[in-house]
Scaffold this motif. Sequence first.
Motif, PDB file in Angstrom:
ATOM      1  N   GLU A   8       0.833  -1.201   0.000  1.00 36.06           N
ATOM      2  CA  GLU A   8       0.000   0.000   0.000  1.00 36.06           C
ATOM      3  C   GLU A   8       0.874   1.260   0.000  1.00 36.06           C
ATOM      4  N   GLY A  56       1.672   4.338  -2.868  1.00 40.43           N
ATOM      5  CA  GLY A  56       1.472   5.754  -2.547  1.00 40.43           C
ATOM      6  C   GLY A  56       0.234   6.049  -1.739  1.00 40.43           C
ATOM      7  N   TRP A  57      -0.380   5.022  -1.158  1.00 42.19           N
ATOM      8  CA  TRP A  57      -1.602   5.248  -0.380  1.00 42.19           C
ATOM      9  C   TRP A  57      -1.286   6.025   0.892  1.00 42.19           C
ATOM     10  N   PRO A  58      -2.077   7.043   1.183  1.00 43.18           N
ATOM     11  CA  PRO A  58      -1.884   7.764   2.443  1.00 43.18           C
ATOM     12  C   PRO A  58      -2.545   7.016   3.597  1.00 43.18           C
ATOM     13  N   SER A  59      -2.262   7.424   4.811  1.00 47.15           N
ATOM     14  CA  SER A  59      -3.023   6.973   5.982  1.00 47.15           C
ATOM     15  C   SER A  59      -3.563   8.228   6.647  1.00 47.15           C
ATOM     16  N   THR A  85      -0.942  10.684   7.660  1.00 45.34           N
ATOM     17  CA  THR A  85      -0.107  11.312   6.633  1.00 45.34           C
ATOM     18  C   THR A  85      -0.431  12.806   6.605  1.00 45.34           C
ATOM     19  N   ALA A  86       0.615  13.643   6.801  1.00 48.25           N
ATOM     20  CA  ALA A  86       0.357  15.081   6.956  1.00 48.25           C
ATOM     21  C   ALA A  86      -0.221  15.684   5.685  1.00 48.25           C
ATOM     22  N   ASP A  87       0.362  15.357   4.556  1.00 49.31           N
ATOM     23  CA  ASP A  87      -0.091  15.927   3.291  1.00 49.31           C
ATOM     24  C   ASP A  87      -0.659  14.808   2.424  1.00 49.31           C
ATOM     25  N   LEU A  88      -1.968  14.833   2.238  1.00 51.52           N
ATOM     26  CA  LEU A  88      -2.626  13.754   1.497  1.00 51.52           C
ATOM     27  C   LEU A  88      -2.169  13.675   0.050  1.00 51.52           C
ATOM     28  N   THR A  89      -1.659  14.781  -0.474  1.00 47.75           N
ATOM     29  CA  THR A  89      -1.323  14.791  -1.896  1.00 47.75           C
ATOM     30  C   THR A  89       0.075  14.238  -2.165  1.00 47.75           C
ATOM     31  N   GLN A  90       0.822  13.968  -1.100  1.00 46.39           N
ATOM     32  CA  GLN A  90       2.174  13.420  -1.260  1.00 46.39           C
ATOM     33  C   GLN A  90       2.186  11.918  -0.988  1.00 46.39           C
ATOM     34  N   SER A  91       3.164  11.225  -1.569  1.00 43.26           N
ATOM     35  CA  SER A  91       3.355   9.814  -1.231  1.00 43.26           C
ATOM     36  C   SER A  91       3.935   9.737   0.173  1.00 43.26           C
ATOM     37  N   PRO A  92       3.404   8.868   1.005  1.00 41.55           N
ATOM     38  CA  PRO A  92       3.862   8.822   2.388  1.00 41.55           C
ATOM     39  C   PRO A  92       5.215   8.142   2.524  1.00 41.55           C
ATOM     40  N   ALA A 105      -7.598   6.637  -1.512  1.00 44.08           N
ATOM     41  CA  ALA A 105      -6.284   6.823  -2.150  1.00 44.08           C
ATOM     42  C   ALA A 105      -6.381   7.468  -3.524  1.00 44.08           C
ATOM     43  N   ARG A 157      -8.054  12.825  -2.963  1.00 44.12           N
ATOM     44  CA  ARG A 157      -7.029  13.403  -2.063  1.00 44.12           C
ATOM     45  C   ARG A 157      -6.827  14.885  -2.354  1.00 44.12           C
ATOM     46  N   GLN A 158      -6.864  15.234  -3.626  1.00 45.89           N
ATOM     47  CA  GLN A 158      -6.609  16.619  -4.021  1.00 45.89           C
ATOM     48  C   GLN A 158      -7.812  17.521  -3.735  1.00 45.89           C
ATOM     49  N   ARG A 173      -9.837  11.725   4.352  1.00 46.99           N
ATOM     50  CA  ARG A 173      -9.497  11.610   5.785  1.00 46.99           C
ATOM     51  C   ARG A 173     -10.565  10.839   6.564  1.00 46.99           C
ATOM     52  N   LEU A 204     -10.100   7.194   5.810  1.00 42.75           N
ATOM     53  CA  LEU A 204      -8.877   6.654   6.423  1.00 42.75           C
ATOM     54  C   LEU A 204      -8.973   6.587   7.939  1.00 42.75           C
ATOM     55  N   ARG A 228     -10.923  -1.730   5.249  1.00 44.29           N
ATOM     56  CA  ARG A 228     -11.096  -0.748   4.169  1.00 44.29           C
ATOM     57  C   ARG A 228     -10.836  -1.366   2.793  1.00 44.29           C
TER      58      ARG A 228
END
Lengths: 215, 327
Positions: A161, A165-168, A171-178, B80, B85-86, B93, B96, B104
């Motif tokens: 996951e 690149g799935w966030p959790s 993850t501070a910035d959802l648009t970045q790969s964690p 995801a 996300r954008q 959120r 998640l 999930r």
Amino acid sequence: MSAGESDLEGPTRRAVVAVGVGAAGLVTAGQGSAQPMATVSSPPPTMPVRLNVNGQSHDLTLDSRTTLLDALREHLRLTGSKKGCDHGQCGACTVLVNGRRINSCLTLAAMHPGDEIVTIEGLGDPEHLHPMQTAFLEHDGFQCGYCTPGQICSAVGVLAEAKAGWPSVVTADLTQSPRLDEHEVSERMSGNICRCAAYPNIRAAILQAAGESAA
Amino acid sequence: MKAFTYERATSAKDAAAKAAAHKGAKFVAGGTNLLDLMKLEVETPTHLIDVNHLGLDKIEDTPDGGLRIGTQVRNSDLAADPRVRQRYGVLSRALLSGASGQLRNKATTGGNLLQRTRCYYFYDTTKPCNKREPGSGCSAIDGYNRILAVVGTSSKCIATHPSDMAVAMRALDATIETVSSDGETRAIPIADFHRLPGATPQIDTNLRPGEVIASVVLPPPPPGVQIYRKVRDRASYAFALVSVAAVVDHEDGRIRSARLAFGGLAPKPWRVPDAETALAGAPATAASYRAAADLVLQGARGYGSNDFKIPLTRRTLASVLAQAVEG
């Protein structure tokens, strides 16, 4: 494979075969075919199910209620996947289906024909350990070991996951790969309970396998 | 678990037709809630219709800049998705923050909307519960009700709707598209999708018998900061005691517009238009946040062990609004 012949459950063999054939017709013919009805007095409905587990195909005849976990443990004798709570709360039954981690206790075997199922037995063996198994050994990522197969399958899913690149939720910035760190691993592994509380070592093992520093 | 027969549906209409042909049928998608309830014999379908192969597993852009989410889309895939996300961070959120990674990966968009309450007494078949067994009584009102509702309740039921996803979708004004066995389609605003218990707590939604969810449509994202704040007993993998989905637009110390939906408080995702009207144009101050909370909680009452949810909601809302404005 004839593992279906060793079914533990009760109905007579003849009843199983008879109802199983009806159910097979239904699945392949779909809409418009005769619909088997469950009544109180009839034997439990069964159906033929082909499961692909750890690269091997198995033809089983199963009570329609059989969960994937029970099919693995009771019919295919793959007892690495554990039944902890049987309600999706503990994660001991975690397996990989088409590369994704799921709770095998909360899905029916009948819902998985054609899926590629991998259990702890398929990840590695004592001579050829999976890197995640090696990491758990090196970091003592267990005490009693009961939750470990689920932890390891789940951890393999976590790495896939993260690689995708799935966030959790942490993850501070959802648009970045964690980037996996202790915080991310804790959050992502929250569906696997360890009553021995080996969590620090489990996290360290996963981070090692992820090729990240736990510092 | 009670015995059942099983079949697969090949389209939404086919699923609806199969349901119409079977009294006692249920749809099964991810199965993460239904199979749990079937093991406990809270749910006892005689026939399961597998709706995992309806061809509704895509997330598509709509012409107006929104998204159409197929009912089969897994919670993990939706969370995801780069577009979600954008542009719909509050939804990502919320998803998640719900359940676990394993759950999930199975739970679907349609199934998440249709999940049942986690009220302890709904799950305990040795106790009366009007939602499980209409007319048997409510054990929660005078029982252990820490996780249960403080608004929208009735004398028959104080269950909460457990979804995080639906709370975010409520703030985003989602629409639920359905198909019936005769092929008729409907578009149901999410505000009208879930029901308050009233005298019929056994009916969770306004879906007709056999009606199938095909997709959920999000309108273009509203302007503003998007926040999902979930307060719970554990840091992860726990249902909300209180949650807030917020989309807040602000400028020069004033709130321009605010959309606020709440989880953990009510039998459905809770949204109070009067509170949002009061905030529109108001200064971004603690007094404005208190006034909005008063409107959100109008008519709220605790039942003993859940009294704390009322002040917790006030504080959580104030904190979320302050975060939206101050960053």
